[in-house]
Design an enzyme around this catalytic site. Structure first.
Site, PDB file in Angstrom:
ATOM      1  N   THR A 213       0.843  -1.189   0.000  1.00 39.05           N
ATOM      2  CA  THR A 213       0.000   0.000   0.000  1.00 39.05           C
ATOM      3  C   THR A 213       0.884   1.247   0.000  1.00 39.05           C
ATOM      4  O   THR A 213       2.076   1.157  -0.303  1.00 39.05           O
ATOM      5  CB  THR A 213      -1.012  -0.053   1.174  1.00 39.05           C
ATOM      6  OG1 THR A 213      -1.921   1.039   1.054  1.00 39.05           O
ATOM      7  CG2 THR A 213      -0.349   0.005   2.529  1.00 39.05           C
ATOM      8  N   ASN A 214       0.322   2.403   0.315  1.00 40.37           N
ATOM      9  CA  ASN A 214       1.089   3.652   0.300  1.00 40.37           C
ATOM     10  C   ASN A 214       0.626   4.553   1.445  1.00 40.37           C
ATOM     11  O   ASN A 214      -0.254   4.182   2.206  1.00 40.37           O
ATOM     12  CB  ASN A 214       0.925   4.332  -1.064  1.00 40.37           C
ATOM     13  CG  ASN A 214      -0.531   4.605  -1.366  1.00 40.37           C
ATOM     14  OD1 ASN A 214      -1.198   5.348  -0.662  1.00 40.37           O
ATOM     15  ND2 ASN A 214      -1.042   3.972  -2.416  1.00 40.37           N
ATOM     16  N   HIS A 215       1.225   5.750   1.528  1.00 43.04           N
ATOM     17  CA  HIS A 215       0.987   6.619   2.687  1.00 43.04           C
ATOM     18  C   HIS A 215      -0.284   7.459   2.611  1.00 43.04           C
ATOM     19  O   HIS A 215      -0.497   8.294   3.472  1.00 43.04           O
ATOM     20  CB  HIS A 215       2.164   7.574   2.853  1.00 43.04           C
ATOM     21  CG  HIS A 215       3.376   6.927   3.450  1.00 43.04           C
ATOM     22  ND1 HIS A 215       3.315   6.225   4.623  1.00 43.04           N
ATOM     23  CD2 HIS A 215       4.660   6.885   3.047  1.00 43.04           C
ATOM     24  CE1 HIS A 215       4.522   5.769   4.923  1.00 43.04           C
ATOM     25  NE2 HIS A 215       5.362   6.154   3.967  1.00 43.04           N
ATOM     26  N   SER A 216      -1.113   7.285   1.599  1.00 40.21           N
ATOM     27  CA  SER A 216      -2.293   8.148   1.482  1.00 40.21           C
ATOM     28  C   SER A 216      -3.199   8.000   2.704  1.00 40.21           C
ATOM     29  O   SER A 216      -3.535   6.889   3.115  1.00 40.21           O
ATOM     30  CB  SER A 216      -3.078   7.779   0.226  1.00 40.21           C
ATOM     31  OG  SER A 216      -4.294   8.490   0.222  1.00 40.21           O
TER      32      SER A 216
END
Ligand code: CTP
Length: 403
Positions: A213-216
């Site tokens: 996933t990512n930091h959003s």
């Protein structure tokens, strides 16, 4: 202060005789903090639970009671309060006051005012077990709904009698959300328009317990959804799991992967006026998803990646696409060049470019500094703003593109 649909609005808050009257003080405070001018009317029964001073202290304005109905200004007050008002909210609203409203009784300052008012009406019922479900209350409720009143709640839970049941007034933050919906629908420039907002970071599974996933955080997307609600739009929020609660009034479509988000966007886009892709969508995903948890004893896995679907490109390829499509470009270098390249390749009407290398903008933080790039070559650089303000500017821009 952030300008919102509440800024400068004149809200009339009716408080009736329920133990939930204490929550009305919090609602009055929240409305005032949001920039609304709040006038409060207490019924005689409400005065048994809370005092006019409670409300005067949070609104900075005089609170009205039945004594005012018979006072020197009565001839102006009895219709005047309702006439200069953008919205009347009655929270908490007892079964008794609901009955009076349904039948047009006007025997106290609040019901007189309600009868004379032509503005939107939001009612947050609060009553004890059984009273809400009683056929008389349900019939009154149906009458009020048929006349266009927004009935919000009540919620299930612990009631003053010790019973569990349906009758608790909604929490002030939720009532505030419903007030924003009602104000938006009443005069918002996007009333009758369908807007899709995507938010959050997609999650691509590796095995049953792990994801890429990512930091959003989803904050910018959720703020966009709220700004669209404030303008009266029907909002579909397609979101990955986040720590945020969805704005009151949105239709939330939960998704996890880029593939799920793509399917949801394409299905919703058919009849949407605008699509705002604020989500941070995975570009790559694991090629294979292990059916069972990967175990340490099997050694360090080699993870092979493949391309995830590009949702905006898929939308660009559709024949029936929303009139306005907005993308985001989160870049750590060559911001404007990269953004204008994406604007063209994804066939966007508008791209919102933000520099994620700055500490005060982009992922996770409350603020953003963005540049708007339009398909016709126009550029507009915005100063550092709260994500709520950025959202409002973007929605105003979308509104003018739709017009
Ligand atoms: N986007 C999308 N589908 C993807 C990736 C991104 O629809 N698989 C959307 C994002 O929601 C955003 C815009 O495309 O609105 C730009 O996203 P970004 O990640 O900045 O661009 P990419 O297409 O991934 O390009 P690059 O890898 O070159 O940065």
């Amino acid at each position: 202060m952030n300008m919102t649909v509440l800024t400068g609005k004149h809200i009339l808050l009716g408080v009736t005789g329920s133990i939930a009257a204490y929550k009305a003080a919090d609602l009055a405070s929240k409305l005032t903090q949001a920039g609304a001018q709040v006038d409060v009317i207490l019924t005689a029964a409400a005065e048994k639970f809370v005092t006019p001073l409670t409300f005067q202290s949070v609104t900075g304005r005089r609170a009205f009671t039945d004594a005012d109905l018979w006072g020197g200004e009565a001839h102006i007050l009895h219709v005047g309060l309702g006439h200069s008002t953008d919205l009347l909210v009655i929270a908490p609203c007892t079964a008794d006051t609901m009955a009076k409203l349904a039948h047009g009784l006007a025997d106290n300052l609040l019901t007189v005012t309600a009868l004379a008012a032509t503005c939107p009406l939001v009612i947050a019922p609060a009553m004890d077990g059984g009273m809400f479900d009683a056929p008389a209350t349900q019939a009154n409720l149906a009458t009020l709904v048929a006349r266009g009143a927004h009935i919000v709640g009540p919620a299930e839970g612990h009631l003053a009698s010790g019973l569990l049941g349906k009758g608790r007034m909604l929490e002030p933050a939720e009532v505030l959300g419903h007030i924003r919906v009602a104000l938006g629908k009443a005069g918002g420039k996007l009333a009758g328009r369908k807007i899709i907002v995507t938010a959050g970071g997609t999650q691509e599974p590796l095995d049953p317990v792990r994801v890429l996933t990512n930091h959003s955080s989803g904050k910018q997307g959720y703020a966009l959804a709220q700004a669209a609600i404030d303008l009266g739009a029907d909002v579909c929020l397609i979101s990955t799991p986040t720590a945020l609660s969805a704005p009151v009034g949105v239709r939330l479509v939960p998704v996890r992967t880029a593939e799920e988000m793509k399917a949801a966007v394409l299905a919703e886009a058919v009849d949407a006026d605008a699509l705002i892709m604020a989500a941070a969508v995975a570009d790559f995903r694991p090629k294979r998803v292990a059916a069972d948890k990967m175990k340490k004893r099997d050694g360090i896995p080699q993870i092979e990646l493949e391309a995830a679907p590009d949702i905006l490109k898929a939308v660009a390829g559709q024949t029936e696409r929303p009139s306005v499509v907005v993308g985001f470009a989160a870049e750590s270098r060559d911001l404007l060049d990269n953004a204008s390249e994406k604007l063209k390749s994804k066939k966007l009407d508008l791209i919102v470019a933000n520099d994620i290398s700055a500490v005060d903008a982009g992922f996770g933080v409350e603020t953003n500094r963005v540049t708007l790039l339009f398909a016709d070559g126009r550029k507009e650089s915005l100063p550092l703003m709260g994500k709520g303000e950025v959202a409002e500017v973007i929605l105003q821009t979308v509104t003018s593109l739709l017009e």
